[in-house]
Design an enzyme around this catalytic site. Structure first.
Site, PDB file in Angstrom:
ATOM      1  N   LYS B 156      -0.784   9.072 -22.532  1.00 18.68           N
ATOM      2  CA  LYS B 156      -0.896   7.940 -21.619  1.00 18.68           C
ATOM      3  C   LYS B 156      -2.129   7.170 -22.040  1.00 18.68           C
ATOM      4  CE  LYS B 156       0.724   5.918 -17.987  1.00 18.68           C
ATOM      5  NZ  LYS B 156       2.157   5.722 -17.782  1.00 18.68           N
ATOM      6  N   SER B 226       2.681   5.934 -23.718  1.00 20.32           N
ATOM      7  CA  SER B 226       2.978   5.007 -22.620  1.00 20.32           C
ATOM      8  C   SER B 226       1.675   4.374 -22.154  1.00 20.32           C
ATOM      9  CB  SER B 226       3.559   5.771 -21.419  1.00 20.32           C
ATOM     10  OG  SER B 226       4.828   6.267 -21.698  1.00 20.32           O
TER      11      SER B 226
END
Lengths: 364, 364, 364, 364
Positions: B156, B226
């Site tokens: 992330k 992401s």
């Protein structure tokens, strides 16, 4: 003896007719025999999808130039907007020629137009009956007697706009919905029920105004209906098998129970001689002439027991989600995505699923 | 000996922790062992996706309540927005427990956090190196020495907002892009290259500032990154196989060359003992614990020779199209869509494709 | 004697409570007196708007921390999603304090909660009556007897989701609509009619199930209703003038006949002592404490004789168009866009228009 | 002596030419004199806006029918997509006729086309210079010598698509951006700087490749540029005042510093004889022939000290937000929304603002 030919032609834009001109110029397609063109165009497939109107103008221009006004007006143009996911914009051109008797029975094509609907008839029993009448006319045109020999019925049906609603209001008539987006669904729904009525798939007495767009237990396994802003009547094309036709093409269909239900399609491919365990390898893929499918989000918000979010997404219409998703599942089976997946499958297959027709070249 | 357990739990909303509470209450999951939670949440997966922040708040609340503030802060929360198509919102909870030595080698899990990036480092070589360092730390945490034993690395990473750009401006620093949506792509790109660098998949000398987000010949076959608005550092989770771990779970991975390339995934399933010709039947489907995939639209606008329209659609981001489409192709193989397909696969697999990891229960 | 204070606080994100903490820390706001917080948050204002839920979680956290669970639960939180155009996300915090008797009559605030609706009551007469009862309770709470002294009633009402519909289905109950987006409109419509009923603006006998969401000749000039996924009851806040209250704030309202009809708002400003020909200059603009407005696209697709395209746009909801547009027209008058324009004005003002309330500081 | 006439005609759809046909049939417009048509069409104004192409096809069809191919090709068609908020789709038709000498100086119109750009020139200095050359040619065509007499320059410029980028790639050329949406901004930016260069508003030495689309301190107060997929050259129309022209129309312009800055427009109206305190009353509104404006979200994410969310919204492009908002603020002043607000105002007015031109009929 009539012979059906089908040409799948890539489109670089909604008004790209270069590929079509090329196959005509090369003598591969005789424009005099064109009966219908199905287009997948790259708009949103919803109310304000101008890619369809642009395509219709471009194709009409080409046809009028080639065939003259009168004959051009008889070609059914069915533009289905929305090439979500990896779907490729393309034209599928249906041609009817006279040929020497060959392999028969073979793919047969028939068509019909209905008169214009009044805005207040849209989404109601009156539309269902008008459509059923049109389907029967198209079957006669295809020389198909037995409804079991029909494998796909494509209908382009109308929608409501703010202005059409106002026109009904002005006459004191009440429309079935004032929501323009919803009107597309109701029109597709009534048209699909009209097909099911004509093909004997649905008990006509159950098709009430209230059932249209709400009783999902009523469905046709061969209906494909798309709504467009550019017409108020219906354009109907029937595809099936007839002993009165000959030629190299065969057709079959399957019904997907949901957006992932590709095994019935695999079985239809096997019946057509394309029997493979995984994805079609290139050699077999080349025999696929057209894949025509409907896709839809289930109304209960579930897919195989899990929640989907398509109907709760206010940024992207559920029809756009469903087209992208089913283009993926069918593309994973077929091996490419130049396929025709049309959204809004109300009464077209079971809730959340949809019919799929496959046209293939018989093995040489 | 450490044992990895993985729990896939459906989510009724971005802040639905009821399912997680239930498995804890039932004694099926010991919260003390939670190392990471991957969430697929139903936002747009782009800059203004508040479903991720909402999920983080809800999960953090539960973890703090259960584990206390300090321990809760060590859990890696990786929320990937976007459940387009039929994808089901869900949590994948990774648990590390001590157990009796069982089947080994087995699935191993490691994790690491990096320090915060300055906005001007985002999308540049400095981010690549920071990430590579973090991946090596996470491998050590998983007791994995050989990069070949790593099958998936989830990261992330941060993104730029108008305000973060303004903060850099105020210091006289120059950001890599002023386009907030584009910053998500650059951050994912640099993070993926950091993974490839750490795993020895990419020649480090080729990873220049200019190559990040543009030289698509550089890629990792095991990277998944992401971007989210809620952090400025990186949360890194490494999944692989280690002889130092035991337990019932196995993992393998495949690389899809494009959004329809499901046969390598079928091969990975076969290597894991799930060898079937068509869609996984329910009995085998139940052995699938998690499918973790990346999806992306190819940059040349083509898919298997045909045009796609994902990158020319200004109404729906290409990442949303790609997630819906690949959820369909993978779902058609697996048989359900409670899978984790994350968008924006820059340098994660070849252009237009992406890595896919599969975690399964070994046959009883 | 009760004194009403209103604090307008900018928000950097849907969960930004820093500004609110700051005015509390500075002693400018006593949290014990908070009766309601209206938030404009930056989601889409539609079904899947998670910015509202995120805001509610963040504000609730702050209130619970400060006031304890029980007292925090009594604060009305009304989050209206959608800051289209140049609108600024912000909180409007309503505080009730006891103070020395000052200028009176003055702004008065009252509130009420209703019990939860069953999904099948939503959008029907049962909802109208439940709301009217709640408005009367909120007037009593504000010590306002004469409905003419009420200038704004804000209600947060529920919506249907796929799952709530399924719950009604399971009980054999029939919901007013199966379209989740449309359910927001019906709920706002019924709530607005409930206000109009309580204030004596509408003849109750005309409010039938069929009229809700369709007979636009029925409307309240002081209603503002927003639908949100996070509740099944109603939160009601009444703003008006009462001789039982004192303080520095005054309120008045206007009704815009359409999205460009700013002259009635200019007249309301003049009645409140802000009488200017063009845009409010900075000195007068600073006396504006809050602007609370509703916006909507007209159902006939026309605005002052010209066609608008808001209701035919399937990519962007008409409510988002209307908020952006009215934020522009009102902002052009006021001189900034940190104003509260809420979409979906069914029965809130005439078709295509909406009520606007203005709260100002009396001139020093 | 040349006389300029301007006809504003409502459009019921992007291909609605009925109104134009009607004014021609009524003898109010002599098609031989049409020099340009500006259209506001109802697409998204972005890459996949097919409403523009559809409009061009429809208008071209009418012009070819009326004027023949050669003369029709000389008419500048500038279609600006996007009628967000309450904006009304419409055509503004510019006509040049020879007439008896009347009031002079008066509105003057000039036009020019540039050669096609190579994709790699787009958004770079080469495009700026090509445009500046074209603007000078259009001024000569309008018989305007002094740049101070130019009040509006409208340019339709090209954009990149995936395929145009691929074409450049194939030649080994490097495009300024690979992001098709961003290419629209760069093309508008370079074109606006070309106008500013030609009008002497910007020091040419400051217009480097790096400054295009990034140094917002460089701007023209009279530029309006729109990007469209349908051309690779530029269509340029200059509007101003010339003593060589006579007629009933006058033009002036203002520069809005931000989306709410309507007072300079009010001042321009006053200079043109429409001097009112609030909204134009119907009598004066009728003298407004055309309002031509540019709108844009500021790059720092602020509007008058408050945050706006236009650039952080990944569901709706900032250009669509800005058009809706400014249509509201200008519409609130003018009193209707059949105005031309075009998005993407890079280097067209200061950052976040934009130029506005007003054409009025002189009082009888």
């Amino acid at each position: 003896m009539p012979v059906a030919r089908v040409h799948r032609i890539s489109a670089d834009s909604p008004d790209d007719t270069a590929g079509l001109r090329q196959v005509i110029a090369a003598g591969q397609l005789d424009p005099a025999g064109i009966t219908a063109i199905f287009g997948k165009t790259e708009g949103n497939g919803l109310v304000n999808d101008f890619s369809r109107g642009l395509a219709v103008r471009a194709l009409t221009g080409l046809l009028e130039e080639t065939l003259g006004y009168e004959r051009a007006a008889q070609v059914c143009l069915v533009m289905s907007g929305g090439t979500e996911g990896g779907m490729a914009p393309h034209w599928t051109v249906f041609e009817r020629q006279e040929g020497a008797a060959g392999a028969s029975p073979a793919l047969a094509i028939g068509k019909a137009h209905t008169p214009a609907l009044a805005p207040e008839q849209l989404g109601r029993r009156a539309q269902v009956e008008l459509v059923a009448e049109g389907v029967r006319a198209a079957m006669r045109d295809a020389a198909i007697d037995d409804p079991a020999d029909v494998h796909f019925v494509q209908i382009k049906c109308p929608l409501l706009t703010a202005q059409r609603i106002a026109a009904a209001d002005a006459r004191g008539a009440t429309v079935a919905t004032r929501d323009t987006l919803k009107s597309m669904g109701l029109s597709r729904a009534a048209s699909a029920l009209g097909i099911g009525l004509a093909l004997g798939e649905i008990d006509g007495s159950r098709i009430t105004d209230a059932a249209i767009g709400s009783d999902w237990s009523l469905w046709s396994g061969r209906a494909s209906t798309s709504a467009g802003i550019e017409l108020m009547g219906h354009e109907i094309v029937v595809l099936g098998v007839s002993a009165a036709w000959s030629g190299p093409l065969a057709i079959d269909h399957a019904v997907m129970a949901d957006g992932l239900d590709i095994e019935p399609v695999r079985a239809a491919l096997a019946r057509l001689g394309l029997d493979v365990p995984g994805q079609l390898p290139p050699s077999q893929r080349d025999r696929i002439v057209a894949v025509l499918a409907k896709a839809e989000a289930s109304h209960d918000g579930r897919l195989r027991g899990h929640r989907h979010t398509m109907t709760d997404d206010s940024d992207i219409s559920a029809t756009r989600h469903a087209r992208a998703f089913v283009a993926g599942s069918l593309g994973g089976l077929i091996g490419h995505a130049e396929i025709y997946v049309s959204g809004g499958a109300e009464h077209q297959g079971p809730d959340g699923g949809g019919p799929v027709a496959v046209i293939v070249s018989r093995a040489g």
